[in-house]
Enzyme design. Structure first.
Site, PDB file in Angstrom:
ATOM      1  N   ALA A  20     -18.522  38.932  38.663  1.00  0.00           N
ATOM      2  CA  ALA A  20     -17.545  39.697  38.105  1.00  0.00           C
ATOM      3  C   ALA A  20     -17.335  41.102  38.559  1.00  0.00           C
ATOM      4  O   ALA A  20     -17.251  42.037  37.942  1.00  0.00           O
ATOM      5  CB  ALA A  20     -18.073  40.248  36.541  1.00  0.00           C
ATOM      6  N   TYR A  85     -30.195  30.073  39.866  1.00  0.00           N
ATOM      7  CA  TYR A  85     -30.056  30.102  38.238  1.00  0.00           C
ATOM      8  C   TYR A  85     -31.551  29.678  37.472  1.00  0.00           C
ATOM      9  O   TYR A  85     -31.459  30.110  36.351  1.00  0.00           O
ATOM     10  CB  TYR A  85     -29.148  29.126  37.837  1.00  0.00           C
ATOM     11  N   ASP A 101     -15.242  24.462  39.402  1.00  0.00           N
ATOM     12  CA  ASP A 101     -15.608  23.189  40.508  1.00  0.00           C
ATOM     13  C   ASP A 101     -15.351  23.635  41.917  1.00  0.00           C
ATOM     14  O   ASP A 101     -15.815  22.830  42.741  1.00  0.00           O
ATOM     15  CB  ASP A 101     -14.738  21.974  39.937  1.00  0.00           C
ATOM     16  N   THR A 132      -8.882  27.450  39.045  1.00  0.00           N
ATOM     17  CA  THR A 132      -7.631  27.978  38.960  1.00  0.00           C
ATOM     18  C   THR A 132      -6.997  28.092  40.423  1.00  0.00           C
ATOM     19  O   THR A 132      -7.347  28.993  41.062  1.00  0.00           O
ATOM     20  CB  THR A 132      -7.409  29.462  38.100  1.00  0.00           C
ATOM     21  N   ASP A 214     -24.929  64.399  76.470  1.00  0.00           N
ATOM     22  CA  ASP A 214     -25.495  64.232  74.995  1.00  0.00           C
ATOM     23  C   ASP A 214     -26.548  65.367  74.870  1.00  0.00           C
ATOM     24  O   ASP A 214     -27.818  65.363  74.549  1.00  0.00           O
ATOM     25  CB  ASP A 214     -26.199  63.074  74.874  1.00  0.00           C
TER      26      ASP A 214
END
Length: 439
Positions: A20, A85, A101, A132, A214
């Site tokens: 989400a 899960y 799917d 979709t 440096d």
């Protein structure tokens, strides 16, 4: 739809696992389908769960939670702490799990198989609506990132990554081009996504890029200004190498500039005087700051920073200067008490023993903080061994610059030798590649 409602009582339990980060029509179709089967519980994947198979989500967990709770098809919401899960399914024992799917192939294929196996324990069923078409969270996410991210969003990412991943992998970047490489490079190994999580703004490579020594010859203002091109084309967090941080009176201005730019963290080292690179064998004349003085710098930064997500890392040079483990531990505890969020322990040994010994002891201390390692000299050490010994952030501190220099020398020599450029073509990118690199 009415027939389904008659067939499946509202008492039936339905589980939907969601990241989400970006909700679109496809997600709403999944939730509508799930609701038609019964009472819907959404397992909202945590940052840690998502990081197991793809990039850290754009939105934080609490932001994603807030959005989902406002959707009428969602009855309950619980955190899903892993990509697997099983834990949530065994607690809730849903009659149905609903997922598009599209997970029959790719990284989530094994997750799907485990869901089916778990549901069999109580005769649950997996429902898989067709994916979709012509819509993709990844494509939408890419479009969002093309427009850039707000400084506050980028700034907070490092803290989220440290809280979400076993190890945060950071690579040196000294230009917009190296930033793009780090931003886009992804490798999949053993069903796992591998990438660099952030960028290291190195004082060594920033100086080398400008053909200066440096020794802090390049001032902070110039270096921060140089970050702007990289910030324009990337979204990943940046850790800024600030050497010793300069005078304590000037630190507030440096911190404000870094936060304003969206930098996630600053690292300061506990040395004083003219800088000498820590990997030089000869450290004669180099002095380590007192614990009291360096702790004052830490507490000053903690007071002036605006965001709790801006992280301060204290870099300990005890091993570099031959002061040993006890001194390093003593300093780490003091710096942690003063407010350091992270501890970077440095070593120029070719073996990681000093780092491992430090980490083993400090990790057990009540003032322990996440440990940063920079395996420049002990480069044979695998990441898994660093992680096993308590390291949370690994910085590859100068490798992009070091790899570019010999490549450019080789190309220039070949052109001189052959008095044409044809012989170099097999070793360099084509003009077409360079043109198409920037989309």
């Amino acid at each position: 739809m009415k027939n389904k409602k008659k067939l499946f009582s509202k008492e039936k339990k339905v589980y939907v696992g969601f990241a989400a980060d970006i909700l679109h029509e496809g997600h709403m179709n999944i939730l509508k389908t799930a609701k038609s089967y019964g009472n819907v519980t959404v397992g909202l994947l945590t940052d840690s769960a998502i990081a197991q198979y793809r990039k850290l989500p754009h939105l934080t967990y609490s932001q994603r939670e807030s959005v989902l709770k406002s959707i009428k098809y969602v009855d309950h919401l619980v955190p899903q702490k892993t990509l697997d899960y099983s834990e949530n399914l065994k607690k809730l024992k849903p009659d149905f799990v609903v997922h598009g799917d599209d997970w029959k192939q790719g990284i989530l294929k094994k997750t799907r198989e485990k869901v089916i196996q778990t549901l069999k324990e109580w005769k649950g069923k997996l429902i898989e609506p067709k994916y979709t078409k012509n819509i993709s969270s990844s494509n939408i996410r890419d479009k969002i990132y093309e427009t850039g991210v707000a400084p506050s969003t980028r700034l907070s990412k490092l803290k989220r990554l440290i809280n979400s991943k076993k190890v945060v992998r950071v690579l040196e970047s000294h230009s917009a081009l190296t930033g793009i490489i780090i931003e886009n490079l992804v490798s999949q190994q053993n069903q796992q996504l591998l990438e660099f999580d952030g960028m290291w703004s190195s004082s060594l490579t920033d100086s080398t890029l400008r053909a200066k020594p440096d020794n802090q010859s390049v001032d902070y203002a110039s270096r921060i200004s140089g970050l702007s091109d990289m910030l324009d084309v990337t979204t990943k967090p940046i850790i800024f190498d600030a050497d010793n941080g300069g005078r304590v009176e000037h630190l507030p201005f440096l911190i404000k500039s870094l936060e304003r730019a969206g930098v996630s963290s600053i690292i300061i080292e506990d040395k004083v005087g003219l800088k000498k690179n820590s990997l030089f064998n000869n450290q004669k004349g180099v002095k380590q700051d007192s614990i009291k003085s360096f702790s004052k710098k830490i507490s000053t930064i903690k007071k002036v920073k605006n965001s709790n997500d801006f992280l301060l890392a204290a870099r300990i040079e005890s091993f570099i200067l031959g002061k040993g483990l006890d001194d390093a531990i003593k300093r780490a505890i003091a710096y942690s008490k003063a407010g350091a969020d992270l501890i970077m322990i440095h070593s120029k040994s070719k073996k990681p023993n000093e780092i491992f010994n430090f980490s083993r002891i400090f990790s057990k201390n009540k003032y322990s903080k996440p440990i940063i390692a920079v395996p420049s000299t002990y480069s044979k050490t695998y990441e898994k061994d660093l992680v096993k010994n308590g390291v949370r952030v690994i910085i590859y501190a100068n490798h992009m610059m070091r790899s570019s220099y010999p490549a450019m020398i080789k190309t220039a020599k070949n052109i001189l030798k052959n008095q044409r450029s044809y012989e170099t073509e097999k070793d360099i990118a084509s003009v077409k590649e360079m043109i198409e690199l920037i989309k």
